[in-house]
Design a protein around this motif. Structure first.
Motif, short mmCIF file in Angstrom:
data_model
loop_
_atom_site.label_atom_id
_atom_site.label_comp_id
_atom_site.label_asym_id
_atom_site.label_seq_id
_atom_site.Cartn_x
_atom_site.Cartn_y
_atom_site.Cartn_z
N ALA A 1 6.88 0.90 -4.11
CA ALA A 1 7.08 -0.50 -3.72
C ALA A 1 8.37 -1.05 -4.32
O ALA A 1 9.13 -1.78 -3.67
CB ALA A 1 5.89 -1.34 -4.15
N ARG B 1 4.31 4.79 1.70
CA ARG B 1 3.51 3.60 1.40
C ARG B 1 2.51 3.30 2.52
O ARG B 1 1.38 2.86 2.26
CB ARG B 1 4.42 2.40 1.19
CG ARG B 1 5.34 2.52 -0.02
CD ARG B 1 6.08 1.22 -0.28
NE ARG B 1 5.14 0.17 -0.66
CZ ARG B 1 5.39 -1.12 -0.52
NH1 ARG B 1 6.54 -1.53 0.01
NH2 ARG B 1 4.49 -2.01 -0.90
N GLN B 2 2.91 3.54 3.74
CA GLN B 2 2.06 3.22 4.88
C GLN B 2 0.96 4.27 5.08
O GLN B 2 -0.19 3.93 5.38
CB GLN B 2 2.89 3.11 6.15
CG GLN B 2 2.06 2.81 7.41
CD GLN B 2 2.92 2.67 8.64
OE1 GLN B 2 4.15 2.67 8.57
NE2 GLN B 2 2.29 2.54 9.80
N GLN C 1 6.36 -6.66 -5.41
CA GLN C 1 6.92 -6.76 -4.08
C GLN C 1 7.73 -8.05 -3.92
O GLN C 1 8.09 -8.43 -2.81
CB GLN C 1 5.79 -6.72 -3.04
CG GLN C 1 5.04 -5.39 -3.05
CD GLN C 1 4.00 -5.33 -1.95
OE1 GLN C 1 4.19 -5.88 -0.88
NE2 GLN C 1 2.90 -4.66 -2.20
N GLN D 1 16.16 -2.05 0.10
CA GLN D 1 16.29 -3.07 1.14
C GLN D 1 17.21 -4.21 0.70
O GLN D 1 18.05 -4.68 1.48
CB GLN D 1 14.91 -3.63 1.49
CG GLN D 1 14.05 -2.67 2.29
CD GLN D 1 12.91 -3.41 2.98
OE1 GLN D 1 13.13 -4.23 3.86
NE2 GLN D 1 11.68 -3.10 2.58
N ASP E 1 11.44 0.56 -2.63
CA ASP E 1 11.50 -0.01 -1.28
C ASP E 1 12.27 -1.33 -1.33
O ASP E 1 13.21 -1.56 -0.56
CB ASP E 1 10.08 -0.22 -0.77
CG ASP E 1 10.02 -0.65 0.70
OD1 ASP E 1 11.04 -1.11 1.23
OD2 ASP E 1 8.94 -0.52 1.30
N LEU F 1 14.91 5.11 2.59
CA LEU F 1 14.02 3.96 2.78
C LEU F 1 12.89 4.30 3.76
O LEU F 1 11.74 3.92 3.54
CB LEU F 1 14.83 2.77 3.29
CG LEU F 1 14.09 1.44 3.44
CD1 LEU F 1 13.56 0.95 2.11
CD2 LEU F 1 15.02 0.40 4.06
N GLY F 2 13.23 5.05 4.79
CA GLY F 2 12.21 5.43 5.77
C GLY F 2 11.13 6.32 5.17
O GLY F 2 9.94 6.16 5.46
N GLN G 1 8.86 4.14 2.93
CA GLN G 1 7.97 3.30 3.71
C GLN G 1 6.87 4.11 4.39
O GLN G 1 5.74 3.64 4.54
CB GLN G 1 8.78 2.49 4.73
CG GLN G 1 9.68 1.45 4.05
CD GLN G 1 10.58 0.69 5.01
OE1 GLN G 1 10.77 1.11 6.16
NE2 GLN G 1 11.13 -0.43 4.57
N SER G 2 7.20 5.34 4.80
CA SER G 2 6.17 6.21 5.38
C SER G 2 5.13 6.58 4.34
O SER G 2 3.92 6.62 4.63
CB SER G 2 6.82 7.47 5.95
OG SER G 2 7.62 7.18 7.07
#
Length: 207
Positions: free
Chosen positions: A111, A146-147, A162, A118, A114, A139-140, A143-144
Motif C-alpha cells: 500500500a 493488492r487486488q 493509504q 503514484q 503504491d 505500479l501495475g 496493484q495486482s
C-alpha cells in the motif's frame, strides 16, 4: 524448481492465513489459480525492481548506495524467523511468529509503495517519459498483488497507510534522487518478503 518453491510457499502462506483467521471475520479463500498468480507476481515484483534500478532513468549520475525506507510497516520484525529456543535468552523475544501479522505487514508495504509511486508520477515537475515507462509496470504489479493476493475481509482495507504521501520537494533532481533511494529500499523489502514466504513454506515456525 525456484518457481515451484515460490508457488508452494505462496500457497502455504495464503492457506495458513486463511486458516488462522477463520474464526474471525470472513476472509477470501486462496484458490490454486490465486496461489499461482500471486507467487509469480511476488517473484516478478523483485525482478522488476532489480531491472528498474539498472536503468539510468531513475538513478542517472547518482553513485550513492544509500537506501530509504519510509514505510511504517513492521515487516522485518513481523516476518523474522523464529529464533532457536535454546540459543540465548534474547530468543524468547521472537517466539510468536504469526503468518497473519507477517502477511498483513507485507500488504502495508505494498500500500505504501503504491502511494509513493503514484504520487511521484503525478508530480508536475517530472518530465521524463522514461520514468513513466519504467514505473508504470511496477505500479501495475503492486496493484495486482493488492487486488488479487489480499485475504483481508472485503469490508476492511489492507493498510492504514493509504493517505497522501508527502515526500517530494518540488525539485526534479532532488525528487529523482529520493525516488532512487526509495526504490533501492523497496528492492531490499521485496527480498525480505520473498524470503518470508520461503520461511513460511519450510514450516520451521510450526516446530
Amino acid at each position: 524448481m525456484a518457481h515451484f518453491h515460490l508457488y508452494f510457499s505462496c500457497c502455504l502462506a495464503l492457506m495458513a492465513l486463511t486458516w488462522r483467521t477463520s474464526t474471525g471475520l470472513p476472509v477470501r479463500t486462496a484458490s490454486a489459480d490465486q496461489c499461482a498468480q500471486c507467487s509469480l507476481l511476488f517473484r516478478h515484483l523483485l525482478v522488476n525492481i532489480t531491472e528498474l534500478l539498472k536503468n539510468e532513468a531513475i538513478c542517472y549520475a547518482m553513485t550513492s548506495d544509500k537506501i530509504l525506507i519510509e514505510s511504517k510497516s513492521d515487516t522485518v520484525l513481523a516476518c523474522a524467523p523464529t529464533l532457536n529456543q535454546t540459543s540465548t535468552c534474547m530468543a524468547q523475544k521472537n517466539t510468536a511468529f504469526s503468518e497473519t501479522e507477517c502477511y498483513r505487514n507485507i500488504m502495508k508495504d505494498l500500500a505504501h509503495y503504491d502511494a509513493v509511486i503514484q504520487s511521484y508520477l503525478n508530480l508536475p515537475n517530472r518530465r521524463s517519459q522514461d520514468e513513466i515507462t519504467l514505473l508504470r509496470p511496477t505500479l501495475g504489479i503492486i496493484q495486482s498483488l493488492r487486488q488479487n493476493c489480499s485475504l483481508m475481509p472485503n469490508e476492511q482495507t489492507d493498510s492504514s497507510e493509504q493517505d497522501d504521501v508527502d515526500l517530494w520537494e518540488d525539485n526534479s533532481y532532488e525528487d529523482r534522487k529520493k525516488m532512487c533511494k526509495l526504490m533501492k529500499g523497496f528492492r531490499i523489502r521485496a527480498i525480505t518478503i520473498n524470503r518470508a514466504l520461503g520461511y513460511i513454506s519450510s514450516g520451521d515456525h510450526m516446530k
